[in-house]
Design a protein around this motif. Sequence first.
Motif, PDB file in Angstrom:
ATOM      1  N   PRO A 143       0.870  -1.206  -0.083  1.00  0.00           N
ATOM      2  CA  PRO A 143       0.005   0.124  -0.104  1.00  0.00           C
ATOM      3  C   PRO A 143       1.003   1.381   0.089  1.00  0.00           C
ATOM      4  O   PRO A 143       1.976   1.117   0.473  1.00  0.00           O
ATOM      5  CB  PRO A 143      -0.740  -0.133   1.358  1.00  0.00           C
ATOM      6  N   TYR A 144       0.313   2.285  -0.416  1.00  0.00           N
ATOM      7  CA  TYR A 144       0.808   3.543  -0.342  1.00  0.00           C
ATOM      8  C   TYR A 144       0.835   4.185   1.008  1.00  0.00           C
ATOM      9  O   TYR A 144      -0.229   3.731   1.675  1.00  0.00           O
ATOM     10  CB  TYR A 144       0.790   4.725  -1.338  1.00  0.00           C
ATOM     11  N   LYS A 145       1.719   4.904   1.589  1.00  0.00           N
ATOM     12  CA  LYS A 145       1.545   5.313   2.946  1.00  0.00           C
ATOM     13  C   LYS A 145       1.646   6.721   3.004  1.00  0.00           C
ATOM     14  O   LYS A 145       2.859   7.360   2.275  1.00  0.00           O
ATOM     15  CB  LYS A 145       2.656   4.400   3.759  1.00  0.00           C
ATOM     16  N   THR A 146       1.071   7.449   3.700  1.00  0.00           N
ATOM     17  CA  THR A 146       0.819   9.074   3.600  1.00  0.00           C
ATOM     18  C   THR A 146       2.054   9.427   4.273  1.00  0.00           C
ATOM     19  O   THR A 146       2.249  10.812   4.119  1.00  0.00           O
ATOM     20  CB  THR A 146      -0.285   9.555   4.067  1.00  0.00           C
ATOM     21  N   ASP A 147       2.639   8.732   5.128  1.00  0.00           N
ATOM     22  CA  ASP A 147       3.947   9.154   5.814  1.00  0.00           C
ATOM     23  C   ASP A 147       5.293   8.670   5.074  1.00  0.00           C
ATOM     24  O   ASP A 147       6.462   8.841   5.584  1.00  0.00           O
ATOM     25  CB  ASP A 147       3.993   8.858   7.187  1.00  0.00           C
ATOM     26  N   SER A 148       5.302   8.068   3.910  1.00  0.00           N
ATOM     27  CA  SER A 148       6.354   7.786   3.141  1.00  0.00           C
ATOM     28  C   SER A 148       7.195   8.964   2.630  1.00  0.00           C
ATOM     29  O   SER A 148       6.385  10.084   2.221  1.00  0.00           O
ATOM     30  CB  SER A 148       6.112   7.043   1.694  1.00  0.00           C
ATOM     31  N   ASP A 149       8.464   8.888   2.408  1.00  0.00           N
ATOM     32  CA  ASP A 149       9.144  10.104   1.700  1.00  0.00           C
ATOM     33  C   ASP A 149       8.624  10.646   0.555  1.00  0.00           C
ATOM     34  O   ASP A 149       8.485  11.895   0.170  1.00  0.00           O
ATOM     35  CB  ASP A 149      10.692   9.544   1.594  1.00  0.00           C
ATOM     36  N   GLU A 150       8.021   9.605  -0.399  1.00  0.00           N
ATOM     37  CA  GLU A 150       7.373  10.149  -1.605  1.00  0.00           C
ATOM     38  C   GLU A 150       6.188  10.774  -1.690  1.00  0.00           C
ATOM     39  O   GLU A 150       5.995  11.888  -2.005  1.00  0.00           O
ATOM     40  CB  GLU A 150       7.489   8.722  -2.442  1.00  0.00           C
ATOM     41  N   TYR A 151       5.225  10.445  -0.600  1.00  0.00           N
ATOM     42  CA  TYR A 151       4.139  11.192  -0.452  1.00  0.00           C
ATOM     43  C   TYR A 151       4.223  12.467   0.198  1.00  0.00           C
ATOM     44  O   TYR A 151       3.669  13.528  -0.287  1.00  0.00           O
ATOM     45  CB  TYR A 151       3.219  10.217   0.519  1.00  0.00           C
ATOM     46  N   ARG A 152       5.262  12.413   1.324  1.00  0.00           N
ATOM     47  CA  ARG A 152       5.253  13.702   2.048  1.00  0.00           C
ATOM     48  C   ARG A 152       6.033  14.865   1.022  1.00  0.00           C
ATOM     49  O   ARG A 152       5.850  15.806   1.287  1.00  0.00           O
ATOM     50  CB  ARG A 152       5.900  13.388   3.166  1.00  0.00           C
ATOM     51  N   ALA A 153       6.897  14.264   0.169  1.00  0.00           N
ATOM     52  CA  ALA A 153       7.650  15.121  -0.834  1.00  0.00           C
ATOM     53  C   ALA A 153       6.766  15.701  -1.773  1.00  0.00           C
ATOM     54  O   ALA A 153       6.741  17.143  -1.999  1.00  0.00           O
ATOM     55  CB  ALA A 153       8.775  14.472  -1.812  1.00  0.00           C
ATOM     56  N   LEU A 154       5.480  14.984  -1.948  1.00  0.00           N
ATOM     57  CA  LEU A 154       4.454  15.676  -2.831  1.00  0.00           C
ATOM     58  C   LEU A 154       3.622  16.732  -2.112  1.00  0.00           C
ATOM     59  O   LEU A 154       3.347  17.402  -2.705  1.00  0.00           O
ATOM     60  CB  LEU A 154       3.688  14.510  -3.472  1.00  0.00           C
ATOM     61  N   GLU A 410       6.351  17.730   7.444  1.00  0.00           N
ATOM     62  CA  GLU A 410       7.223  19.056   8.101  1.00  0.00           C
ATOM     63  C   GLU A 410       6.792  19.880   6.989  1.00  0.00           C
ATOM     64  O   GLU A 410       6.850  19.950   5.978  1.00  0.00           O
ATOM     65  CB  GLU A 410       8.535  18.744   8.265  1.00  0.00           C
ATOM     66  N   ILE A 411       6.653  21.438   7.580  1.00  0.00           N
ATOM     67  CA  ILE A 411       6.374  22.659   6.526  1.00  0.00           C
ATOM     68  C   ILE A 411       7.724  22.661   6.082  1.00  0.00           C
ATOM     69  O   ILE A 411       8.685  23.109   6.932  1.00  0.00           O
ATOM     70  CB  ILE A 411       5.758  23.681   7.543  1.00  0.00           C
ATOM     71  N   PRO A 412       8.049  22.819   4.643  1.00  0.00           N
ATOM     72  CA  PRO A 412       9.451  23.228   4.674  1.00  0.00           C
ATOM     73  C   PRO A 412       9.837  24.558   4.496  1.00  0.00           C
ATOM     74  O   PRO A 412       9.710  25.271   3.343  1.00  0.00           O
ATOM     75  CB  PRO A 412       9.401  22.629   2.788  1.00  0.00           C
ATOM     76  N   GLU A 426      12.482  25.773  -3.975  1.00  0.00           N
ATOM     77  CA  GLU A 426      11.866  25.839  -5.224  1.00  0.00           C
ATOM     78  C   GLU A 426      11.040  24.611  -5.690  1.00  0.00           C
ATOM     79  O   GLU A 426      11.798  23.647  -5.193  1.00  0.00           O
ATOM     80  CB  GLU A 426      12.946  25.999  -6.233  1.00  0.00           C
ATOM     81  N   PRO A 427       9.865  24.654  -5.877  1.00  0.00           N
ATOM     82  CA  PRO A 427       9.446  23.168  -6.355  1.00  0.00           C
ATOM     83  C   PRO A 427      10.130  22.741  -7.123  1.00  0.00           C
ATOM     84  O   PRO A 427      10.490  23.112  -8.322  1.00  0.00           O
ATOM     85  CB  PRO A 427       8.010  23.682  -6.977  1.00  0.00           C
ATOM     86  N   ASN A 428      10.345  21.392  -7.026  1.00  0.00           N
ATOM     87  CA  ASN A 428      11.385  20.421  -7.914  1.00  0.00           C
ATOM     88  C   ASN A 428      10.455  19.462  -8.308  1.00  0.00           C
ATOM     89  O   ASN A 428      10.027  18.391  -7.842  1.00  0.00           O
ATOM     90  CB  ASN A 428      12.340  19.910  -6.996  1.00  0.00           C
ATOM     91  N   PHE A 429       9.730  19.486  -9.688  1.00  0.00           N
ATOM     92  CA  PHE A 429       8.752  18.646 -10.435  1.00  0.00           C
ATOM     93  C   PHE A 429       9.511  17.507 -10.997  1.00  0.00           C
ATOM     94  O   PHE A 429       8.833  16.534 -11.175  1.00  0.00           O
ATOM     95  CB  PHE A 429       8.346  19.637 -11.421  1.00  0.00           C
ATOM     96  N   LYS A 430      10.701  17.444 -11.017  1.00  0.00           N
ATOM     97  CA  LYS A 430      11.376  16.332 -11.772  1.00  0.00           C
ATOM     98  C   LYS A 430      11.600  15.296 -10.677  1.00  0.00           C
ATOM     99  O   LYS A 430      11.193  13.898 -10.791  1.00  0.00           O
ATOM    100  CB  LYS A 430      12.606  16.787 -12.203  1.00  0.00           C
ATOM    101  N   LYS A 433      11.514  16.537  -3.456  1.00  0.00           N
ATOM    102  CA  LYS A 433      12.362  16.546  -2.299  1.00  0.00           C
ATOM    103  C   LYS A 433      11.717  16.478  -1.049  1.00  0.00           C
ATOM    104  O   LYS A 433      10.686  17.234  -0.933  1.00  0.00           O
ATOM    105  CB  LYS A 433      13.566  17.249  -2.270  1.00  0.00           C
ATOM    106  N   TYR A 434      11.625  15.341   0.052  1.00  0.00           N
ATOM    107  CA  TYR A 434      11.151  15.548   1.233  1.00  0.00           C
ATOM    108  C   TYR A 434      11.930  16.147   2.281  1.00  0.00           C
ATOM    109  O   TYR A 434      13.232  15.696   2.467  1.00  0.00           O
ATOM    110  CB  TYR A 434      10.942  14.005   1.627  1.00  0.00           C
ATOM    111  N   TYR A 435      11.746  17.157   2.931  1.00  0.00           N
ATOM    112  CA  TYR A 435      12.523  17.843   3.657  1.00  0.00           C
ATOM    113  C   TYR A 435      12.069  18.072   5.314  1.00  0.00           C
ATOM    114  O   TYR A 435      10.776  17.887   5.375  1.00  0.00           O
ATOM    115  CB  TYR A 435      12.415  19.348   3.321  1.00  0.00           C
TER     116      TYR A 435
END
Length: 787
Positions: A143-154, A410-412, A426-430, A433-435
């Motif tokens: 399953p996807y997880k809303t606390d994964s690095d990928e989700y949080r980065a989005l 976290e609020i970046p 800056e938003p990195n669309f490619k 990043k999760y900060y």
Amino acid sequence: MIKEKRWNFKKYEKEIYEYWKKYKIYEFKLDDREIFSIDTPPPYTSGDWHIGAVASYIIHDVVARSARMQGYNVLFPFGLDRNGLPVEVYVEKKYKISIARGDVSREDFIELCRKELDKLGEQYKEIVKRCGIFYNYFDADHPYKTDSDEYRALTQLTFEILWKRGLIYKDKRVNNWCWRCGTTIADAEIEYKEVEQDLYYIKFDLEDGNHIIIATTRPELIPACRVIIYHPDDERYTNLEGKYAINPITQEKILIKSHPRVEKEFGTGIEMVCSYGSFADIEILEEFGIKSKIIINPAGKLNENAGKYQGLTIKEAREKIVEDLRKEGRIVKQEKIKSNVPICWRCKTPIEFIEMEEYYLKQKEFKEELLALAEKMKFYPEKYKEHLITWIKNINRDWPISRRRYYATEIPIWYCKRCGYIYVPEPNFKEPKYYKPWKEKPPIDKCPNCGSTEWVGEKRVFDTWFDSSISELYVARYVYDMNIFNKAFPVTVRPQGYEIIRTWLYYTLLRSYLLFGKEPFKYVIINGMGVDEKGRKMSKSLGNIVFPIPIIEKYGADALRMWAVGEVKLGENYPFKEHKVAGNAKFINKLFNIGRFVSQFNKLDNYDTKKLYPTDKAIIAKFNKILRAVIEAYKNFDFFTVVRILKRFTREDFASNYLELVKKRLKGGLGNEKNSALFTIHYVFKGILLLWAPILPFITEYLWQKIYAKNREDSIHKQLFPKAIEIDKEEEYADKFNKIIEFNAKIWKLKEEKGLKLKDVISIDIPKDLEEFKEDLINLHNIVCKK
Ligand SMILES: [Zn+2]
Ligand SMILES: [Zn+2]
């Protein structure tokens, strides 16, 4: 040919699930088909998943399966929501620690949350599988997880975009505050609870020696009383305009003024305005330009402004102040009243109002646009659109999105230590990043403003709805796979419960509008809540929770699924009644027996339907009608109607009547009299299986494999819904089949009344309009015609 006598669900349900997995029956791949995407609600990973909650996930699965059989390329991902307060509250309770008190480090607390979430997350996998719910892209095992690095980065990326566009700002305002959770909460996160409270009638002296009586449920706020108000039309008090009362606790002078908000009938018609007892208090003090005096601190205790009551909790302060006032003879009356108290939606603590600096996302200036987009989404049932519209119309403040918690995104943001410059990456669309600004350096060296290299990271996190309101972007693979996103957005369906319309649905709409100017969904499906037999919510405290696995062990997953979609109309609460599931299990066994019977007869691949026998023509005509009605109901997500129609047709029309009528032709017939029946039983039974497949995925797969599958990969769940073959005079023949059913019922009843067995000879006239079915009717009932 099927030999077994009963549907052995215990054995086959597990085997079939493994078969689906092995042969990748539900795999999602981009192709030419239109995508049907589903933004499945990721369940909160906390506590136990009861049958009422699980039922709504079964509904989503039926949505996915029926869409697939309509020819769509279905994207049906599963996720787990792991951010925010629920897990924090759980961990705080379990380990008897508190973030607000500061008795655990951030790093340790996050670790504890993660550990508990992983443990709690295990149950979903098993339940989802046992229910026959089959996700793809992100499935039960991944399953996807809303606390994964990928989700949080989005989540952070969307913040960065909105920040650059000036849609987010910082402000110090009074907000709803939950002192137990130690955080600001949004209006949408407030619930109201009716509670019985004490209403105290308290004597306030006036400067001129007279006195007034003020009624309040919150005497602990007396030290924060800033002005006293009465209604401008209330002649009892108009002579007090501009005069002063003496605060009985602080001895301060308090101005008395009229204000139209006062309810003359409540209490004594004159009331105190404190900073702060409600949002109305905030508005009135702003209107009068009177300064606030805050006496409650973020930990829910009285502060230095409360004098000798400093350090007491709200409850202790209330008791102490009442005691002191009583000693002075100031409490002249005390009564019980019922009132609606605003509480924190997560931990149910009554909320306070506290001034805090927070980040806000603009929303109130976009109400018109949001209303227009809300209109573009089709709701099932229609009535729930009104809930969303009403909520949007009532919004009058922007959305505070920052929270003083740990387990969330976290609020970046970083602040320049020297000049206070606010830096947002800056938003990195490619490659989003999760900060983690509370422990990491910013992706920039020098402050663009003053050149300093020293930064302070933001410690706060986002409101949990700031994460979940981009779930539809995440499942449509925004940024991460734009080939999918371009075809899958707006997402086809958002299925969800009615209790989160103003939160999850509203915030998703807001974010979709701000980011893309589009509505997030084509359709919104609103389901009711699974409740107990008496209609009560299932909860630990009531001890009425039913778990799904034991029910599946006892009756099979198909029987549970049939209950979840067939019990009530979409949008209504569905009470769990075990005997209903037991009844479904009986029906499913009946379907198995029909399948066993049908499986003994050859299939005819090429048959000229013009040669059909009248009875065969009549059942096909009837089937064609229900086929269209059932597909229409599936398109409208009206599974209640699907079950109602199909159950009756399968059991009554097909099994009890048609099969009995053609048994003799099937077993002893020759040439076309047999072929016509052979063609018909398979045409109709195959159709029945296909129509049941989304709801009863296991038994239909079993029977399909035994009777119709061309090879091992040929799963029923890869088929489309059948198309009706043409029957001339269809309407007329469908109606004739109804007349046959009536006639059969009449004879069965007659034989029963006469004490005859079903096979016994009976002498009766066959009605004129059933003349063409004579042969089959005589065979079935052993009729000796009088003439
Ligand atoms: Zn709370
Ligand atoms: Zn600077």
